[in-house]
Design a protein around this motif. Structure first.
Motif, PDB file in Angstrom:
ATOM      1  N   SER A  73      30.210  86.179  71.865  1.00 56.81           N
ATOM      2  CA  SER A  73      30.681  87.166  72.846  1.00 56.81           C
ATOM      3  C   SER A  73      29.534  88.097  73.257  1.00 56.81           C
ATOM      4  CB  SER A  73      31.841  87.964  72.251  1.00 56.81           C
ATOM      5  OG  SER A  73      32.317  88.896  73.164  1.00 56.81           O
ATOM      6  N   GLN A  90      35.159  85.126  77.671  1.00 55.01           N
ATOM      7  CA  GLN A  90      35.806  86.160  76.861  1.00 55.01           C
ATOM      8  C   GLN A  90      37.299  85.888  76.703  1.00 55.01           C
ATOM      9  OE1 GLN A  90      33.846  88.466  75.263  1.00 55.01           O
ATOM     10  NE2 GLN A  90      35.727  88.712  74.105  1.00 55.01           N
ATOM     11  N   LYS A  91      37.945  85.356  77.756  1.00 59.37           N
ATOM     12  CA  LYS A  91      39.365  84.992  77.653  1.00 59.37           C
ATOM     13  C   LYS A  91      39.569  83.931  76.578  1.00 59.37           C
ATOM     14  CE  LYS A  91      41.024  85.917  82.323  1.00 59.37           C
ATOM     15  NZ  LYS A  91      41.532  85.325  83.560  1.00 59.37           N
ATOM     16  N   ASP A 131      38.969  85.521  73.126  1.00 55.92           N
ATOM     17  CA  ASP A 131      40.122  86.350  72.766  1.00 55.92           C
ATOM     18  C   ASP A 131      41.320  85.494  72.367  1.00 55.92           C
ATOM     19  OD1 ASP A 131      38.637  88.620  73.254  1.00 55.92           O
ATOM     20  OD2 ASP A 131      39.517  88.996  75.240  1.00 55.92           O
TER      21      ASP A 131
END
Length: 171
Positions: A75, A88-89, A92
């Motif tokens: 990240s 990032q999605k 996450d």
């Protein structure tokens, strides 16, 4: 599944930073099921991210190969990447799935985890290990395979040296 989401991360960033050491760690985290070896499976489960907090509490084990640590480094490395929002999605999503396994483990007084291997025929799968009050143990393995449907296995160890195996197959 966690494995599918990790594949999505690798696909999204593969062209950008093949030389990244963190990306190499993430690629090494996923192996084809055909390369399954007992010691390798044990290590991958231990480093699945589900057990990071207990490792930190013990301060004994290295956390460099833990999936949560790898995703955190990735990240940071990808923050200047134009595909950052999509990456990032995915990151996450994996972290949320790891949290979900931890929550299930805590609430059910068991160990729920995933097996971090690529298997083209597998749509979904999970493994849960639970210890009963009488010192017997069982392991539920629930698989959903593309060609064969659902296969559920329960392996139970009782009286320290006896095993009971139940298998349910949809097809």
């Amino acid at each position: 599944s966690v494995t599918t989401t990790i594949k999505d991360i690798l696909t999204t960033i593969k062209d950008d930073t093949d030389s990244s050491s963190t990306l190499k760690q993430l690629k090494n985290f996923l192996s084809d099921i055909k390369e399954l070896k007992p010691n390798g499976l044990k290590t991958k489960i231990q480093n699945s991210g589900v057990f990071l907090e207990s490792k930190l509490a013990n301060h004994k084990e290295s956390i460099n190969d833990d999936l949560r640590t790898i995703l955190g480094k990735l990240s940071l490395e990808m923050k200047d990447n134009p595909k950052n929002e999509q990456i990032q999605k995915h990151i996450d999503k994996v972290l949320l799935q790891i949290d979900n396994y931890q929550l299930i483990s805590s609430l059910s007084n068991s160990s729920s985890f995933y097996v971090p291997y690529l298997w083209e025929d597998l749509e979904e799968g999970d493994v849960e290990i639970k210890r009963l009050k009488d010192d017997s143990f069982f392991c539920d393995i629930n698989l959903k395979l593309k060609d064969y449907g659902e296969i559920d296995l329960r392996v139970m160890l009782f009286e320290k040296n006896k095993i009971n195996i139940n298998i349910f197959a949809q097809n």
